[in-house]
Write a protein that holds these residues in place. Structure first.
Motif, PDB file in Angstrom:
ATOM      1  N   THR A 169       0.689  -1.193  -0.003  1.00 20.24           N
ATOM      2  CA  THR A 169      -0.086   0.083   0.030  1.00 20.24           C
ATOM      3  C   THR A 169       0.951   1.274  -0.011  1.00 20.24           C
ATOM      4  OG1 THR A 169      -1.628  -1.316   1.294  1.00 20.24           O
ATOM      5  CG2 THR A 169      -1.844   1.186   1.113  1.00 20.24           C
ATOM      6  N   TRP A 170       1.900   1.353   0.777  1.00 16.21           N
ATOM      7  CA  TRP A 170       2.751   2.253   0.812  1.00 16.21           C
ATOM      8  C   TRP A 170       3.583   2.546  -0.208  1.00 16.21           C
ATOM      9  CZ3 TRP A 170       1.856   6.344   3.910  1.00 16.21           C
ATOM     10  CH2 TRP A 170       1.196   5.967   5.485  1.00 16.21           C
ATOM     11  N   LEU A 171       4.159   1.408  -1.070  1.00 11.89           N
ATOM     12  CA  LEU A 171       5.080   1.399  -2.100  1.00 11.89           C
ATOM     13  C   LEU A 171       3.942   2.087  -3.374  1.00 11.89           C
ATOM     14  CD1 LEU A 171       7.142  -1.741  -2.166  1.00 11.89           C
ATOM     15  CD2 LEU A 171       7.685   0.546  -1.860  1.00 11.89           C
ATOM     16  N   ALA A 172       2.798   1.585  -3.271  1.00 10.80           N
ATOM     17  CA  ALA A 172       2.055   2.080  -4.533  1.00 10.80           C
ATOM     18  C   ALA A 172       1.693   3.597  -4.445  1.00 10.80           C
ATOM     19  CB  ALA A 172       0.803   1.243  -4.564  1.00 10.80           C
ATOM     20  N   SER A 173       1.474   4.088  -3.116  1.00 14.77           N
ATOM     21  CA  SER A 173       1.023   5.371  -2.763  1.00 14.77           C
ATOM     22  C   SER A 173       2.495   6.349  -3.348  1.00 14.77           C
ATOM     23  CB  SER A 173       0.632   5.600  -1.181  1.00 14.77           C
ATOM     24  OG  SER A 173       0.409   7.107  -1.245  1.00 14.77           O
ATOM     25  N   GLY A 174       3.443   5.747  -2.736  1.00 13.15           N
ATOM     26  CA  GLY A 174       4.862   6.398  -3.209  1.00 13.15           C
ATOM     27  C   GLY A 174       5.013   6.587  -4.656  1.00 13.15           C
ATOM     28  N   LEU A 175       4.851   5.493  -5.302  1.00 17.57           N
ATOM     29  CA  LEU A 175       4.934   5.604  -6.698  1.00 17.57           C
ATOM     30  C   LEU A 175       3.872   6.511  -7.293  1.00 17.57           C
ATOM     31  CD1 LEU A 175       6.572   4.189  -8.982  1.00 17.57           C
ATOM     32  CD2 LEU A 175       4.754   2.380  -9.202  1.00 17.57           C
ATOM     33  N   ILE A 176       2.781   6.628  -6.708  1.00 14.02           N
ATOM     34  CA  ILE A 176       1.756   7.356  -7.376  1.00 14.02           C
ATOM     35  C   ILE A 176       2.090   8.945  -7.368  1.00 14.02           C
ATOM     36  CG2 ILE A 176      -0.443   8.618  -7.289  1.00 14.02           C
ATOM     37  CD1 ILE A 176      -1.484   5.443  -7.027  1.00 14.02           C
ATOM     38  N   PRO A 213      -4.422   3.849  -3.212  1.00 11.86           N
ATOM     39  CA  PRO A 213      -3.985   2.272  -2.768  1.00 11.86           C
ATOM     40  C   PRO A 213      -4.855   2.213  -1.103  1.00 11.86           C
ATOM     41  CG  PRO A 213      -2.310   3.586  -3.843  1.00 11.86           C
ATOM     42  CD  PRO A 213      -3.145   4.585  -3.587  1.00 11.86           C
ATOM     43  N   PHE A 214      -4.949   3.142  -0.484  1.00 12.50           N
ATOM     44  CA  PHE A 214      -5.543   2.782   0.887  1.00 12.50           C
ATOM     45  C   PHE A 214      -6.913   2.214   0.879  1.00 12.50           C
ATOM     46  CE2 PHE A 214      -1.449   5.435   1.548  1.00 12.50           C
ATOM     47  CZ  PHE A 214      -1.027   4.765   2.632  1.00 12.50           C
ATOM     48  N   CYS A 215      -7.666   2.525  -0.423  1.00  8.95           N
ATOM     49  CA  CYS A 215      -9.060   2.272  -0.558  1.00  8.95           C
ATOM     50  C   CYS A 215      -9.165   0.797  -1.194  1.00  8.95           C
ATOM     51  CB  CYS A 215      -9.828   3.430  -1.522  1.00  8.95           C
ATOM     52  SG  CYS A 215      -9.898   4.792  -0.522  1.00  8.95           S
ATOM     53  N   GLN A 223      -3.673  -4.363   0.242  1.00  5.58           N
ATOM     54  CA  GLN A 223      -3.671  -4.166   1.767  1.00  5.58           C
ATOM     55  C   GLN A 223      -3.492  -5.514   2.398  1.00  5.58           C
ATOM     56  OE1 GLN A 223      -6.701  -1.885   3.443  1.00  5.58           O
ATOM     57  NE2 GLN A 223      -6.513  -0.127   2.232  1.00  5.58           N
ATOM     58  N   ASP A 224      -2.839  -5.444   3.568  1.00  7.10           N
ATOM     59  CA  ASP A 224      -2.521  -6.734   4.433  1.00  7.10           C
ATOM     60  C   ASP A 224      -3.872  -7.248   4.965  1.00  7.10           C
ATOM     61  OD1 ASP A 224       0.158  -6.942   3.488  1.00  7.10           O
ATOM     62  OD2 ASP A 224       0.712  -6.149   5.579  1.00  7.10           O
ATOM     63  N   VAL A 225      -3.875  -8.473   5.122  1.00  6.77           N
ATOM     64  CA  VAL A 225      -5.135  -9.118   5.941  1.00  6.77           C
ATOM     65  C   VAL A 225      -4.761  -9.691   7.283  1.00  6.77           C
ATOM     66  CG1 VAL A 225      -7.037 -10.716   5.686  1.00  6.77           C
ATOM     67  CG2 VAL A 225      -5.960  -9.548   3.523  1.00  6.77           C
ATOM     68  N   LYS A 226      -5.720  -9.101   8.311  1.00  5.02           N
ATOM     69  CA  LYS A 226      -5.536  -9.545   9.605  1.00  5.02           C
ATOM     70  C   LYS A 226      -6.539 -10.711   9.724  1.00  5.02           C
ATOM     71  CE  LYS A 226      -5.465  -6.323  12.712  1.00  5.02           C
ATOM     72  NZ  LYS A 226      -5.173  -5.361  13.839  1.00  5.02           N
ATOM     73  N   HIS A 227      -6.312 -11.954  10.312  1.00  7.13           N
ATOM     74  CA  HIS A 227      -7.086 -12.798  10.665  1.00  7.13           C
ATOM     75  C   HIS A 227      -7.410 -12.867  12.048  1.00  7.13           C
ATOM     76  CE1 HIS A 227      -7.559 -14.985   6.843  1.00  7.13           C
ATOM     77  NE2 HIS A 227      -6.138 -14.686   6.549  1.00  7.13           N
ATOM     78  N   THR A 228      -8.831 -12.742  12.580  1.00  4.15           N
ATOM     79  CA  THR A 228      -9.047 -12.698  14.126  1.00  4.15           C
ATOM     80  C   THR A 228     -10.197 -13.886  14.185  1.00  4.15           C
ATOM     81  OG1 THR A 228     -10.826 -11.141  13.864  1.00  4.15           O
ATOM     82  CG2 THR A 228      -8.444 -10.387  14.245  1.00  4.15           C
ATOM     83  N   CYS A 229     -10.027 -14.176  15.520  1.00  8.87           N
ATOM     84  CA  CYS A 229     -11.090 -15.221  16.096  1.00  8.87           C
ATOM     85  C   CYS A 229     -12.183 -14.558  16.522  1.00  8.87           C
ATOM     86  CB  CYS A 229     -10.715 -16.004  17.186  1.00  8.87           C
ATOM     87  SG  CYS A 229     -11.706 -17.155  17.993  1.00  8.87           S
ATOM     88  N   PRO A 230     -13.552 -14.885  15.836  1.00 11.84           N
ATOM     89  CA  PRO A 230     -14.694 -14.045  16.360  1.00 11.84           C
ATOM     90  C   PRO A 230     -15.042 -14.561  17.837  1.00 11.84           C
ATOM     91  CG  PRO A 230     -15.237 -16.108  14.945  1.00 11.84           C
ATOM     92  CD  PRO A 230     -13.845 -15.800  15.082  1.00 11.84           C
ATOM     93  N   ASN A 231     -14.504 -15.634  18.353  1.00 17.79           N
ATOM     94  CA  ASN A 231     -14.783 -16.132  19.587  1.00 17.79           C
ATOM     95  C   ASN A 231     -14.179 -15.266  20.705  1.00 17.79           C
ATOM     96  OD1 ASN A 231     -16.172 -17.683  21.584  1.00 17.79           O
ATOM     97  ND2 ASN A 231     -14.617 -19.206  21.492  1.00 17.79           N
ATOM     98  N   CYS A 232     -12.922 -15.273  20.508  1.00 19.81           N
ATOM     99  CA  CYS A 232     -12.151 -14.559  21.636  1.00 19.81           C
ATOM    100  C   CYS A 232     -11.397 -13.220  21.368  1.00 19.81           C
ATOM    101  CB  CYS A 232     -11.151 -15.391  22.149  1.00 19.81           C
ATOM    102  SG  CYS A 232      -9.692 -15.871  20.829  1.00 19.81           S
ATOM    103  N   ASN A 233     -11.571 -12.662  19.859  1.00 23.04           N
ATOM    104  CA  ASN A 233     -11.304 -11.507  19.198  1.00 23.04           C
ATOM    105  C   ASN A 233      -9.865 -11.374  19.281  1.00 23.04           C
ATOM    106  OD1 ASN A 233     -13.990 -10.665  18.465  1.00 23.04           O
ATOM    107  ND2 ASN A 233     -14.309  -9.905  20.698  1.00 23.04           N
TER     108      ASN A 233
END
Length: 153
Positions: free
Chosen positions: A107-114, A127-129, A134-144
């Motif tokens: 995301t930051w490399l694409a923004s700097g290139l633009i 790129p932030f939209c 962007q990176d993806v963060k996986h979380t547990c819906p039970n314990c967050n």
């Protein structure tokens, strides 16, 4: 007579052999009417080779139990951009992860290139939209709690 004189010159006859059978180990035969000595708890006492010494105490036997270490093998899960069915390492329930996107290196490399190209008046925020940058963060819906991160780089 000559033979009698020769016998007297040889000396006394050899000693007589014992008629009993010797026991193993060269110990004398035990008396049949005498029971072996016993300890206070009723067990038979073995004869000792040495008399008990003064000033020394008998050492009690100590039993030491050791437990083998338990090795848990975690297999490394490769997370992708989509939600996945996993067993949560924190709460041990089987769940489908919840995904959230956050800005990463791409995301930051694409923004700097633009910005370098000359589109610095707001186009560099595009790129932030875009979720695919962007990176993806996986979380547990039970314990967050976070269970894994998928990085684009």
């Amino acid at each position: 007579m000559l033979e009698i004189n020769k016998m007297s010159e040889k000396g006394p006859p050899p000693p007589a052999y014992q008629t009993g059978v010797p026991q193993a180990g060269g110990l004398p035969p035990s008396q049949p009417n005498e029971p072996p000595p016993k300890y206070e708890d009723g067990n038979f006492q073995q004869p000792t080779a040495y008399p008990p010494q003064q000033g020394y105490q008998s050492m009690a036997q100590t039993t030491v139990y050791t437990q083998q270490p338990i090795v848990l093998q975690q297999h490394i899960m490769r997370y992708g951009p989509d939600p996945q069915l996993i067993q949560c390492p924190h709460c041990s329930t089987q769940v489908t992860t919840t995904v959230m996107t956050e800005a990463g290196a791409i995301t930051w490399l694409a923004s700097g290139l633009i910005c370098l190209v000359g589109c610095w008046l707001g186009c560099c925020l595009i790129p932030f939209c875009i979720n695919d940058l962007q990176d993806v963060k996986h979380t547990c819906p039970n314990c967050n709690r976070v269970v894994g991160i998928y990085r684009r780089i």
